[in-house]
Design a protein around this motif. Structure first.
Motif, PDB file in Angstrom:
ATOM      1  N   LYS A   1      22.740  60.130  20.813  1.00  0.00           N
ATOM      2  CA  LYS A   1      23.536  61.114  21.549  1.00  0.00           C
ATOM      3  C   LYS A   1      23.665  60.688  23.005  1.00  0.00           C
ATOM      4  CE  LYS A   1      23.819  65.977  22.824  1.00  0.00           C
ATOM      5  NZ  LYS A   1      25.276  66.018  22.628  1.00  0.00           N
TER       6      LYS A   1
ATOM      7  N   VAL B   1      23.081  60.965  16.036  1.00  0.00           N
ATOM      8  CA  VAL B   1      24.271  61.759  15.702  1.00  0.00           C
ATOM      9  C   VAL B   1      25.367  60.840  15.170  1.00  0.00           C
ATOM     10  CG1 VAL B   1      23.797  63.613  17.358  1.00  0.00           C
ATOM     11  CG2 VAL B   1      25.046  61.573  18.106  1.00  0.00           C
TER      12      VAL B   1
ATOM     13  N   CYS C   1      28.648  60.058  19.599  1.00  0.00           N
ATOM     14  CA  CYS C   1      27.738  60.208  20.737  1.00  0.00           C
ATOM     15  C   CYS C   1      27.900  61.546  21.450  1.00  0.00           C
ATOM     16  CB  CYS C   1      27.913  59.057  21.718  1.00  0.00           C
ATOM     17  SG  CYS C   1      29.573  58.925  22.436  1.00  0.00           S
TER      18      CYS C   1
ATOM     19  N   ASP D   1      28.459  64.415  19.837  1.00  0.00           N
ATOM     20  CA  ASP D   1      28.129  65.496  18.909  1.00  0.00           C
ATOM     21  C   ASP D   1      26.951  66.325  19.410  1.00  0.00           C
ATOM     22  OD1 ASP D   1      30.116  64.816  17.198  1.00  0.00           O
ATOM     23  OD2 ASP D   1      28.830  63.906  15.674  1.00  0.00           O
TER      24      ASP D   1
ATOM     25  N   TYR E   1      23.229  68.133  19.200  1.00  0.00           N
ATOM     26  CA  TYR E   1      21.959  67.616  18.678  1.00  0.00           C
ATOM     27  C   TYR E   1      21.847  67.920  17.188  1.00  0.00           C
ATOM     28  CZ  TYR E   1      20.376  67.049  23.514  1.00  0.00           C
ATOM     29  OH  TYR E   1      20.248  66.659  24.812  1.00  0.00           O
TER      30      TYR E   1
END
Length: 513
Positions: free
Chosen positions: A8, A328, A331, A333, A335
């Protein structure tokens, strides 16, 4: 086709570390955290290398002090204590409330540190921060009557806690102890959480809360943090082996103490039929991979119910999702929602794998093993600290899984035929913190529950440590000293009338609240 996962955006350890440097430059250096004692941040101690359980990458390690420096820190803590105990309650409340505001403002960073340092999924990491802040606010609002007729201790409170709940257990305790008029000293857990605790203590120190934070080995620091005459109370959360040594020391010295130790928390099922309710609970019991003092790793099942138990349990445990807490699809998205990530380190994972293999070799029956193919990992990441959920039937008496808490995603099942066997199996570890008995008949529960040696016993529902006014303690070897929670936490760290006997489990008496 399986989706390739990515980290993420903005959550890498280098990104997180830079945020720490910006948030509390007084407590973080380019490559290390500092110790806090004598009301200042000290670049002393020998920093140890440390790795994240999430991916095996390097994170900040504890700067370990020697015993002589720890004694100096404790003496400085006593000076802080002697000044702080005379600060009016309203000023103490204002300073602690300001600390809570600062913690809330840094909620995301504190939670991200918990992810990297101890492997908590994002949802649970946030909950750990929130429980600390909300729990202490309850005390800020209501502590006045709790302190009527009471005074701070003669010396600071020394806190030695396990790594799994740095915020909702350790920071919560520190701030309530300070609110009650005591200076506080904390040792960072060896296995993780040093950066999170450093940031939290930096925010408290800025508001004038008298906190000391030091790192070091238990054997090196114990003479200062447990035995030193300056210490007014010892608060310990951890395993029975270490706890036994602390218990011996405080008993010899007659020192105020709160020692929360492990126990095998059990869930019994006897003449029970509400399997839909039970099945819905099972995944929740795996939160944080059962690395909780109130986890339920043992099911004691009436033999006649075993087929129905499996029909409810196995589909539920198959829904568990584990993996990298920050992995994820894209990147940007949100958590990911996971039941758990890694255990605390690769050594613990190996220990669990070895215990499982040994138990099976000696006769335990594998009922379930999680499928690694369903885990959420980044391409090529280190997965040595991850353990798939495992369920074993009948762990042999020679196995640690028979009598001790595994502190990992390992369930064991024991079958019984009589109520006497049920109680014996539920009391296998000579005391526990929580237990649950699922039975359709309320009268059966009322008759059997008092014979289960756990501080809290639920009727078909899981019990927890609790928040705010909920009391907490343990029976048997799972607890030594004063009970806590609600008003009892304040009573444990203050002096009352002469001859007062605190509710708790002491060498010469046990007094229930």
């Amino acid at each position: 086709m399986a989706t390739t996962l990515t980290l993420k955006s903005g959550t890498s350890w280098p990104d997180t570390w830079q945020r720490c440097l910006a948030a509390a430059p007084e407590a973080f250096r380019d490559d290390r955290v500092l110790n806090l004692w004598n009301d200042s941040w000290q670049a002393d101690g020998r920093p140890l290398p440390a790795t994240s359980p999430v991916d095996g990458g390097p994170v900040a390690g504890p700067p370990r002090l020697d015993g002589a420096t720890a004694h100096r820190a404790v003496r400085a803590g006593l000076d802080q204590h002697r000044a702080w105990r005379h600060v009016p309650l309203e000023e103490r409340r204002a300073r602690v409330a300001a600390t809570l505001d600062a913690l809330a403002a840094h909620r995301e960073l504190l939670a991200l540190l918990l992810v990297w340092e101890i492997g908590k999924p994002w949802r649970l990491a946030q909950a750990d921060v929130d429980r600390a802040v909300d729990g202490v606010r309850w005390y800020v609002d209501g502590i006045g009557p709790m302190l009527d007729g009471r005074a701070p201790l003669d010396g600071p409170v020394s806190n030695i806690a396990s790594w799994n709940y740095p915020m909702s257990v350790l920071v919560h305790a520190l701030l309530v102890q300070a609110l009650a008029g005591n200076a506080v000293i904390a040792k960072t857990p060896t296995d993780g959480g040093v950066a999170c605790l450093t940031l939290a203590c930096a925010l408290a120190a800025r508001e004038g809360v008298p906190v000391t934070l030091v790192s070091g080995s238990g054997s090196e620091l114990s003479p200062a943090l447990v035995r030193a005459p300056e210490i007014g109370c010892v608060s310990f959360v951890g395993g029975r082996d270490t706890g036994a040594a602390v218990a011996t020391a405080v008993a010899d010295l007659g020192k105020r103490h709160v020692l929360e130790q492990e126990g095998l928390n059990t869930w019994g099922l006897w003449n029970y039929s509400d399997w839909d309710t039970f099945s819905a609970v099972v995944p929740k019991l795996f939160d944080y991979g059962k690395q909780r003092c109130t986890a339920y790793p043992r099911f004691v099942v009436q033999r006649a119910l075993f087929d129905a138990f499996l029909a409810a349990y196995l589909p539920a445990v198959r829904t568990l999702v584990l993996g990298h807490p920050l992995a994820v699809e894209r990147c940007e998205d949100p958590y990911p929602r996971l039941d758990f990530g890694p255990v605390i380190n690769a050594a613990k994972a190996k220990e669990l794998h070895d215990q499982i293999a040994e138990a099976v070799d000696r006769g335990a029956v594998p009922l379930y093993r999680g499928d690694p193919a369903g885990a959420r990992f980044l391409p090529g990441q280190d997965t040595s600290a991850y353990v798939q959920p495992v369920t074993l039937l009948g762990p042999p008496p020679s196995s640690p899984l028979h009598h001790a808490e595994p502190f990992g995603p390992v369930d064991t099942v024991v079958l019984v035929d009589t109520e006497a066997e049920l109680l014996a199996a539920m009391n296998a570890s000579n005391g526990a913190l929580v237990a649950t008995l699922s039975t359709d008949d309320r009268a059966t529960y009322e008759r059997l529950a008092p014979q289960i040696r756990a501080f809290k016993v639920g009727h078909g529902t899981a019990r927890s440590r609790g928040d705010r006014d909920e009391l907490f303690g343990g029976f048997g070897a799972s607890w030594r000293g004063a009970f806590v929670g609600g008003e009892l936490l304040v009573r444990a760290v203050t002096r009352g009338p002469r001859g007062e006997r605190l509710p708790g489990n002491f060498p010469d008496y046990r007094l229930m609240p």
